[in-house]
Scaffold this motif. Structure first.
Motif, PDB file in Angstrom:
ATOM      1  N   GLN A  47       0.821  -1.206   0.000  1.00  0.00           N
ATOM      2  CA  GLN A  47       0.000   0.000   0.000  1.00  0.00           C
ATOM      3  C   GLN A  47       0.855   1.255   0.000  1.00  0.00           C
ATOM      4  OE1 GLN A  47      -3.193   0.101   2.855  1.00  0.00           O
ATOM      5  NE2 GLN A  47      -3.603   2.268   2.557  1.00  0.00           N
ATOM      6  N   GLN A  48       0.466   2.182  -0.855  1.00  0.00           N
ATOM      7  CA  GLN A  48       1.114   3.489  -0.891  1.00  0.00           C
ATOM      8  C   GLN A  48       0.547   4.337   0.255  1.00  0.00           C
ATOM      9  OE1 GLN A  48       0.683   5.281  -4.717  1.00  0.00           O
ATOM     10  NE2 GLN A  48       2.211   6.875  -4.340  1.00  0.00           N
ATOM     11  N   VAL A  49       1.433   4.828   1.106  1.00  0.00           N
ATOM     12  CA  VAL A  49       1.021   5.557   2.307  1.00  0.00           C
ATOM     13  C   VAL A  49       1.884   6.807   2.460  1.00  0.00           C
ATOM     14  CG1 VAL A  49       0.814   5.442   4.822  1.00  0.00           C
ATOM     15  CG2 VAL A  49       0.288   3.427   3.449  1.00  0.00           C
ATOM     16  N   ARG A  50       1.267   7.914   2.804  1.00  0.00           N
ATOM     17  CA  ARG A  50       2.020   9.143   3.041  1.00  0.00           C
ATOM     18  C   ARG A  50       2.908   8.991   4.279  1.00  0.00           C
ATOM     19  NH1 ARG A  50      -2.472  13.769   3.190  1.00  0.00           N
ATOM     20  NH2 ARG A  50      -3.036  12.474   4.969  1.00  0.00           N
ATOM     21  N   PRO A  51       4.087   9.639   4.275  1.00  0.00           N
ATOM     22  CA  PRO A  51       4.996   9.502   5.425  1.00  0.00           C
ATOM     23  C   PRO A  51       4.339   9.840   6.754  1.00  0.00           C
ATOM     24  CG  PRO A  51       6.140  10.547   3.602  1.00  0.00           C
ATOM     25  CD  PRO A  51       4.697  10.437   3.187  1.00  0.00           C
ATOM     26  N   GLU A  52       3.473  10.858   6.764  1.00  0.00           N
ATOM     27  CA  GLU A  52       2.857  11.265   8.024  1.00  0.00           C
ATOM     28  C   GLU A  52       1.838  10.249   8.542  1.00  0.00           C
ATOM     29  OE1 GLU A  52       0.917  13.946   4.778  1.00  0.00           O
ATOM     30  OE2 GLU A  52       2.818  12.885   5.137  1.00  0.00           O
ATOM     31  N   ASP A  53       1.386   9.341   7.669  1.00  0.00           N
ATOM     32  CA  ASP A  53       0.426   8.311   8.080  1.00  0.00           C
ATOM     33  C   ASP A  53       1.078   6.959   8.326  1.00  0.00           C
ATOM     34  OD1 ASP A  53      -1.690  10.123   7.774  1.00  0.00           O
ATOM     35  OD2 ASP A  53      -1.934   9.619   5.649  1.00  0.00           O
ATOM     36  N   MET A  54       2.355   6.850   8.027  1.00  0.00           N
ATOM     37  CA  MET A  54       3.019   5.548   7.982  1.00  0.00           C
ATOM     38  C   MET A  54       2.922   4.787   9.309  1.00  0.00           C
ATOM     39  SD  MET A  54       4.624   3.691   5.712  1.00  0.00           S
ATOM     40  CE  MET A  54       5.225   4.900   4.508  1.00  0.00           C
ATOM     41  N   GLU A  55       3.290   5.426  10.401  1.00  0.00           N
ATOM     42  CA  GLU A  55       3.320   4.735  11.694  1.00  0.00           C
ATOM     43  C   GLU A  55       1.934   4.258  12.103  1.00  0.00           C
ATOM     44  OE1 GLU A  55       4.789   5.512  16.332  1.00  0.00           O
ATOM     45  OE2 GLU A  55       5.169   7.011  14.761  1.00  0.00           O
ATOM     46  N   ARG A  56       0.934   5.107  11.907  1.00  0.00           N
ATOM     47  CA  ARG A  56      -0.430   4.755  12.297  1.00  0.00           C
ATOM     48  C   ARG A  56      -0.944   3.557  11.491  1.00  0.00           C
ATOM     49  NH1 ARG A  56      -5.025   6.099   9.762  1.00  0.00           N
ATOM     50  NH2 ARG A  56      -4.011   7.797   8.585  1.00  0.00           N
ATOM     51  N   VAL A  57      -0.715   3.563  10.184  1.00  0.00           N
ATOM     52  CA  VAL A  57      -1.214   2.491   9.325  1.00  0.00           C
ATOM     53  C   VAL A  57      -0.459   1.192   9.602  1.00  0.00           C
ATOM     54  CG1 VAL A  57      -1.588   1.753   6.945  1.00  0.00           C
ATOM     55  CG2 VAL A  57      -1.926   4.151   7.567  1.00  0.00           C
ATOM     56  N   GLN A  58       0.857   1.304   9.800  1.00  0.00           N
ATOM     57  CA  GLN A  58       1.653   0.115  10.099  1.00  0.00           C
ATOM     58  C   GLN A  58       1.183  -0.550  11.390  1.00  0.00           C
ATOM     59  OE1 GLN A  58       4.713  -0.953   8.063  1.00  0.00           O
ATOM     60  NE2 GLN A  58       3.722  -2.703   9.037  1.00  0.00           N
ATOM     61  N   GLN A  59       0.876   0.276  12.388  1.00  0.00           N
ATOM     62  CA  GLN A  59       0.399  -0.258  13.663  1.00  0.00           C
ATOM     63  C   GLN A  59      -0.941  -0.968  13.494  1.00  0.00           C
ATOM     64  OE1 GLN A  59       0.273   2.640  16.808  1.00  0.00           O
ATOM     65  NE2 GLN A  59      -0.808   1.273  18.221  1.00  0.00           N
ATOM     66  N   LYS A  60      -1.823  -0.391  12.679  1.00  0.00           N
ATOM     67  CA  LYS A  60      -3.130  -0.998  12.461  1.00  0.00           C
ATOM     68  C   LYS A  60      -3.000  -2.381  11.822  1.00  0.00           C
ATOM     69  CE  LYS A  60      -7.652  -1.197  12.098  1.00  0.00           C
ATOM     70  NZ  LYS A  60      -8.530  -1.347  13.286  1.00  0.00           N
TER      71      LYS A  60
END
Length: 368
Positions: free
Chosen positions: A222-235
């Motif tokens: 999945q393409q994810v913006r840097p500012e969202d990376m940690e949150r999405v990875q945790q999910k």
């Protein structure tokens, strides 16, 4: 002076304009042409993957739709300066053909070619003409259409060409589709700048609603913006889903070749890549796209049975999860979608467009 035929490509600074322009440049170089790219400073930053043999001409360009009040007020002067500079450059080194791929940075070169009576054509990627292409459509020799049908203004001559895709996509085009009842499942989520933020919120929630027998087999890119990376990875870690997240994938052809399903915006280049590869898709058109052109881009693929479309205003995790489940729980149906998708592809689009360029030079160019 070189005796090689010379093509000048004029294109804006988004991937939708630059990817097909890059594909054509590769093809024309292979045919023995000399090629230049005319763009503005922003566009030049997106031209890193063009062949080294393509010379860059950075010119002044502007739009009334962006910038401060002062910048917009100075737009006519900026455009005039760009047209004057480009006209002088073309006078000194005259192209045999000029082709525009849209975007406001293409305007100076297209206008200069008109002033010097150089044969010119435009390529429109979307199912609705962009503003610059709309302005020139009835003034150029031909409008090459990436999506069909594309409404054209009176006096314009159009031909369905398809959207050129990069050589790396063509190399993997039509790779066998794989989805078994008990094997791994690969989902590719490509949102770009106009999708990554929204997809970062909706897709993980949709994945959480999938049946366990599907979720347990998922491999997600999945393409994810840097500012969202940690949150999405945790999910995804909480969901125990194998996920590779990046702001940008430089190996999209390989990921498309392995994908069981693609979730994407319906930009023209994305649709072209998906159809040439032949992969089932869930498309979410960008609601703010000019003249709703992303819906037009998706129409043919949806009607052929190769994709589902979800309007941005209707997008919910539950609805997205339902489409994902419907596709991935039916391997035979997914394979049929892949074939329907492949039927909409135009793998010969680049060659077709290159032939139009060469034909235009022969019929309306300078005597050899």
């Amino acid at each position: 002076m070189s005796t090689q035929p010379y093509l000048l490509i004029a294109a804006g600074g988004t991937g939708g304009h630059m990817f097909p322009a890059q594909a054509l440049s590769e093809a024309m170089l292979a045919r023995g042409w000399r090629v230049s790219l005319s763009t503005d400073a922003r566009g030049a930053r997106y031209a890193g993957n063009f062949p080294e043999a393509v010379t860059r001409q950075v010119t002044a360009a502007a739009t009334f739709a962006q910038g401060s009040k002062l910048t917009r007020a100075l737009t006519p002067l900026t455009i005039a300066r760009g047209v004057a500079t480009t006209t002088w450059e073309m006078y000194r080194d005259r192209p045999d053909v000029v082709i525009g791929f849209g975007g406001y940075p293409a305007l100076p070169a297209m206008a200069a070619a008109g002033i010097l009576r150089i044969p010119r054509l435009i390529h429109e990627q979307n199912g609705v003409l962009g503003r610059v292409n709309r302005h020139f459509a009835s003034r150029v020799d031909l409008v090459a259409c990436g999506t069909w049908p594309t409404p054209l203004p009176e006096g314009a001559v159009g031909e369905h060409v398809g959207n050129p895709v990069r050589a790396t996509i063509l190399e993997a085009a039509g790779a066998p589709y794989r989805l078994s009842p008990d094997g791994g499942i690969d989902i590719l989520v490509i949102g770009g700048s106009q999708g990554a933020g929204l997809f970062s919120s909706v897709v993980p929630e949709a994945i959480s609603k999938l049946p366990w027998d599907i979720r347990d087999r998922l491999r997600l890119s999945q393409q994810v913006r840097p500012e969202d990376m940690e949150r999405v990875q945790q999910k995804y870690a909480e969901l125990e889903v194998e996920a590779e997240l990046r702001p940008f994938f430089d190996d999209v052809p390989e990921r498309l070749a392995w994908a069981s399903l693609v979730i994407s915006r319906s930009g023209a280049s994305s649709v072209a890549d998906i159809t040439v590869m032949g992969r089932p898709a869930v498309l979410i058109p960008y609601a703010a796209a000019l003249d709703d052109h992303q819906n037009a881009n998706a129409q043919g693929l949806v009607e052929a049975g190769g994709a589902f479309v979800i309007q941005e205003s209707e997008l919910t995790p539950k609805l997205l999860a339902g489409h994902i489940t419907e596709i991935l729980s039916d391997p035979e149906g997914a394979a049929a979608m892949a074939q329907a998708c492949l039927s909409q592809g135009k793998p010969d689009a680049t060659a077709h467009l290159a032939e139009l360029v060469e034909a235009l030079r022969k019929t309306k160019g300078r005597p050899e």
